[in-house]
Write an enzyme that holds these catalytic residues in place. Sequence first.
Site, PDB file in Angstrom:
ATOM      1  N   CYS A 283     -23.391 -45.534  31.257  1.00 45.71           N
ATOM      2  CA  CYS A 283     -24.320 -45.833  30.269  1.00 45.71           C
ATOM      3  C   CYS A 283     -25.908 -45.514  30.451  1.00 45.71           C
ATOM      4  CB  CYS A 283     -24.593 -47.465  30.110  1.00 45.71           C
ATOM      5  SG  CYS A 283     -23.079 -48.488  29.743  1.00 45.71           S
TER       6      CYS A 283
ATOM      7  N   ARG B 290     -24.626 -38.509  30.846  1.00 40.19           N
ATOM      8  CA  ARG B 290     -24.000 -39.556  31.660  1.00 40.19           C
ATOM      9  C   ARG B 290     -22.693 -39.948  31.101  1.00 40.19           C
ATOM     10  NH1 ARG B 290     -27.865 -41.935  34.665  1.00 40.19           N
ATOM     11  NH2 ARG B 290     -26.811 -43.901  34.659  1.00 40.19           N
TER      12      ARG B 290
ATOM     13  N   TRP C 263     -20.624 -46.923  27.768  1.00 42.47           N
ATOM     14  CA  TRP C 263     -19.455 -46.347  28.230  1.00 42.47           C
ATOM     15  C   TRP C 263     -18.576 -47.675  28.344  1.00 42.47           C
ATOM     16  CZ3 TRP C 263     -16.969 -42.287  30.677  1.00 42.47           C
ATOM     17  CH2 TRP C 263     -15.970 -42.489  31.407  1.00 42.47           C
TER      18      TRP C 263
ATOM     19  N   ASN D 247     -26.217 -52.039  31.575  1.00 41.46           N
ATOM     20  CA  ASN D 247     -25.332 -51.269  32.318  1.00 41.46           C
ATOM     21  C   ASN D 247     -24.670 -51.788  33.344  1.00 41.46           C
ATOM     22  OD1 ASN D 247     -24.041 -48.929  33.350  1.00 41.46           O
ATOM     23  ND2 ASN D 247     -25.828 -47.958  34.157  1.00 41.46           N
ATOM     24  N   GLY D 248     -23.456 -51.868  33.667  1.00 42.44           N
ATOM     25  CA  GLY D 248     -22.802 -52.909  34.555  1.00 42.44           C
ATOM     26  C   GLY D 248     -21.952 -53.810  34.203  1.00 42.44           C
TER      27      GLY D 248
ATOM     28  N   GLU E 260     -11.292 -28.975  45.144  1.00 45.14           N
ATOM     29  CA  GLU E 260     -12.456 -28.813  44.277  1.00 45.14           C
ATOM     30  C   GLU E 260     -12.256 -28.129  42.869  1.00 45.14           C
ATOM     31  OE1 GLU E 260     -15.023 -30.191  43.466  1.00 45.14           O
ATOM     32  OE2 GLU E 260     -16.331 -28.818  42.405  1.00 45.14           O
TER      33      GLU E 260
ATOM     34  N   LYS F 124     -12.598 -29.176  39.193  1.00 42.94           N
ATOM     35  CA  LYS F 124     -13.221 -28.577  38.198  1.00 42.94           C
ATOM     36  C   LYS F 124     -12.494 -28.059  37.102  1.00 42.94           C
ATOM     37  CE  LYS F 124     -16.601 -28.928  39.052  1.00 42.94           C
ATOM     38  NZ  LYS F 124     -16.856 -29.851  39.878  1.00 42.94           N
TER      39      LYS F 124
ATOM     40  N   GLU G  29     -11.346 -31.209  34.847  1.00 41.22           N
ATOM     41  CA  GLU G  29     -12.336 -32.078  34.254  1.00 41.22           C
ATOM     42  C   GLU G  29     -13.034 -31.559  32.988  1.00 41.22           C
ATOM     43  OE1 GLU G  29     -15.872 -33.657  36.587  1.00 41.22           O
ATOM     44  OE2 GLU G  29     -16.046 -31.457  37.318  1.00 41.22           O
TER      45      GLU G  29
ATOM     46  N   HIS H  84       6.531 -27.414  51.893  1.00 38.50           N
ATOM     47  CA  HIS H  84       6.631 -28.954  52.394  1.00 38.50           C
ATOM     48  C   HIS H  84       6.656 -29.790  50.862  1.00 38.50           C
ATOM     49  CE1 HIS H  84       6.277 -28.189  56.484  1.00 38.50           C
ATOM     50  NE2 HIS H  84       5.132 -27.270  56.153  1.00 38.50           N
TER      51      HIS H  84
ATOM     52  N   LYS I 100     -21.342 -38.819  34.248  1.00 36.39           N
ATOM     53  CA  LYS I 100     -22.110 -37.943  35.254  1.00 36.39           C
ATOM     54  C   LYS I 100     -22.558 -38.997  36.752  1.00 36.39           C
ATOM     55  CE  LYS I 100     -24.422 -34.499  37.080  1.00 36.39           C
ATOM     56  NZ  LYS I 100     -23.274 -33.881  37.766  1.00 36.39           N
TER      57      LYS I 100
HETATM   58  O1  M6R Z   1     -23.589 -38.143  42.071  1.00 40.28           O
HETATM   59  P1  M6R Z   1     -22.254 -37.941  43.105  1.00 40.28           P
HETATM   60  O2  M6R Z   1     -22.441 -36.615  43.823  1.00 40.28           O
HETATM   61  O3  M6R Z   1     -22.339 -39.107  43.923  1.00 40.28           O
HETATM   62  O4  M6R Z   1     -21.165 -37.868  42.170  1.00 40.28           O
HETATM   63  C1  M6R Z   1     -19.736 -37.870  42.829  1.00 40.28           C
HETATM   64  C2  M6R Z   1     -18.895 -37.628  41.862  1.00 40.28           C
HETATM   65  O5  M6R Z   1     -18.730 -38.482  40.756  1.00 40.28           O
HETATM   66  C3  M6R Z   1     -18.853 -36.363  41.234  1.00 40.28           C
HETATM   67  O6  M6R Z   1     -19.019 -35.222  42.167  1.00 40.28           O
HETATM   68  C4  M6R Z   1     -17.754 -35.707  40.375  1.00 40.28           C
HETATM   69  O7  M6R Z   1     -16.378 -35.973  40.904  1.00 40.28           O
HETATM   70  C5  M6R Z   1     -17.900 -34.765  39.384  1.00 40.28           C
HETATM   71  N1  M6R Z   1     -17.963 -34.988  38.116  1.00 40.28           N
HETATM   72  C6  M6R Z   1     -17.335 -33.642  39.824  1.00 40.28           C
HETATM   73  O8  M6R Z   1     -17.869 -32.227  38.929  1.00 40.28           O
END
Ligand code: M6R
Length: 590
Positions: free
Chosen positions: A2, A28, A73, A99-100, A468, A472, A475, A491, A585
């Site tokens: 949030c 966010r 959120w 938030n939380g 990674e 990317k 997401e 495997h 985010k």
């Molecule tokens: O702010 P942080 O680097 O701790 O965040 C970690 C992950 O939430 C963040 O890298 C997430 O996987 C990204 N959305 C990926 O692009």
Amino acid sequence: MCGIFGYVGTRKDAGALVVEGLKNLEYRGYDSWGVACSIGDGFLVKKDIGKISEVNGLQFYEECSLAVAHTRWATHGGVTKENAHPHLSCDKTIAVIHNGIIENFGEIRDELKKKGHTFVSETDTEVIPHLIEEELKTAEDFAAAVRKACLRFEGRFAILALHTASHSLVAARTGSPLIVGVGKDGYYVASDFPAFLKHTKTVQYIDNGEMLVTDGNSIIFSDLATGVEKPKREIEINWSIEQAEKGDFEHFMLKEIMDQKESVARAVNQDEEQIMTLAKAIHDAKGTFLVGCGTAAKACMAAEYFFSVIAEKHVNFAPASEFKLYHHFLKPESLLIVVSQSGETADVLDAMRVAKLKGAKVLAIVNVEGSTIAREADYTLRINAGPERAVASTKALTGQLAVLLLIAYALAGKLRQGKTLLLETSSQIAEMLNPRYVTRLKELAEKIKNDENLYIIGKSWNYPMAMESAIKIQEVSYIHAEGFAGGELKHGPIALIEQDTPCIALVGNDEVTTDVITNSIELKARGAFMIGVAPKKHEVFAEWIKVPDAGPAQAIVNIIPIQVLAYFLAVKRGKNPDMPRNLAKSVTVK
Ligand code: M6R
């Protein structure tokens, strides 16, 4: 998670101000929004589901100098207008955003209902204004009522509570981030500083277990549990408004990918003495652990290879969310290296607490200055990537990789060599990201945009980069993508390959190159449409994306074309890459 933004001061346009600032927190991730302006004895509230930036004509013409805005959120209760924040007390003089999670909200709500309070939403948040209203009957003032209410709440939260009668804003924090912007015309309280960067760069941090009260003229910080006042320093932040804006780019994700022309060099620009001190701390530590989440976790995994290959040092990686299961291995002489762009990720903070309980030291590699992780760590290194607003992490990752690689070189007594390599790599990235190169990747995205599965392979530090790459692509484009170690194909995963399944091989120019090429040949033999990201062309590649030969920095250059490809896959599939569904985010809840 949030987004929170509140203002109190002398300005008369607080409603418009908080709406505008809230748009800068859209990155966010959220599903509904709401705004409350203090007018007369109550609040004018507007809220809805969807994106605030897509609402035409959301105006606050009324004069108002106390307001809050929130992007929600959904956790407790569905995505509905009623569940959107702010929530009000029965008498409508108290407005709260949050938030939380308030874990014990059920019992508090039952109790308040018995006392005659009426609830209009399914949220945990709504108990907050009602409990404050109840406490206000006996408390000496509004701040005292908020404190008493907060002491009843279980769970981690950040709240902003506004009160018309005392024209004051109270913020309290036990978990989620909150930052105060100190302006000439009042105080801005937000979950992140892009909300108020336009108005002030002077900030004060509110730590966990603290609260503040302000009427716009002055501000008092205190300990949430005891009420004892806490003095706070004012800190100047050095991020510019331009850095936090899109400029001519259509999306933040593309802008941030392009920022890598300079951001890797900024990450390398570290105090050499400090890097050597940290290298010594790693050398002397009895057990070094690397933790992070998502993309940052992949940087940690790559660092396992950096430390092993460059410095012959064994370090242990664990996803932050798994780390507490490692506590048996922690000693006071252990070192935990945490990597986080935001510096606010809940699982990473938890891992730090586990380590600290065992007396271990913590080194944080973060992007956001003054973040909770940066402040709670024993040592901090900043990657200097500048604000990263797109949910998909791009320039933060390459900054993290650069800093970790630099530390590995320092550990091997070759800091200068590492620095030279990384600065060379930075120039190569600047050349690589030219318009022709980007167009080439856009064309490749056009070719594969309708495929529903995509597999990526790599070996050594390119293995975490394969994982990674999958993150990317998943997401932002919602294509099913998976990354594997090339050697693992036989495997199991190779059973997934059909005629024309797109597969990407991340290749370097090193001792494992032949292995990855062999894996690519195996994939091609099963019908794969092979895309090679490699310094050298090979006949197995149906498509070759050329990258510089960057030696041990190959992970950094190889991931960049995949970021661009993921971006165009999203755009071509009609998705907004800056705001992927279901994602936020900064993941500040567990
Ligand atoms: O702010 P942080 O680097 O701790 O965040 C970690 C992950 O939430 C963040 O890298 C997430 O996987 C990204 N959305 C990926 O692009």
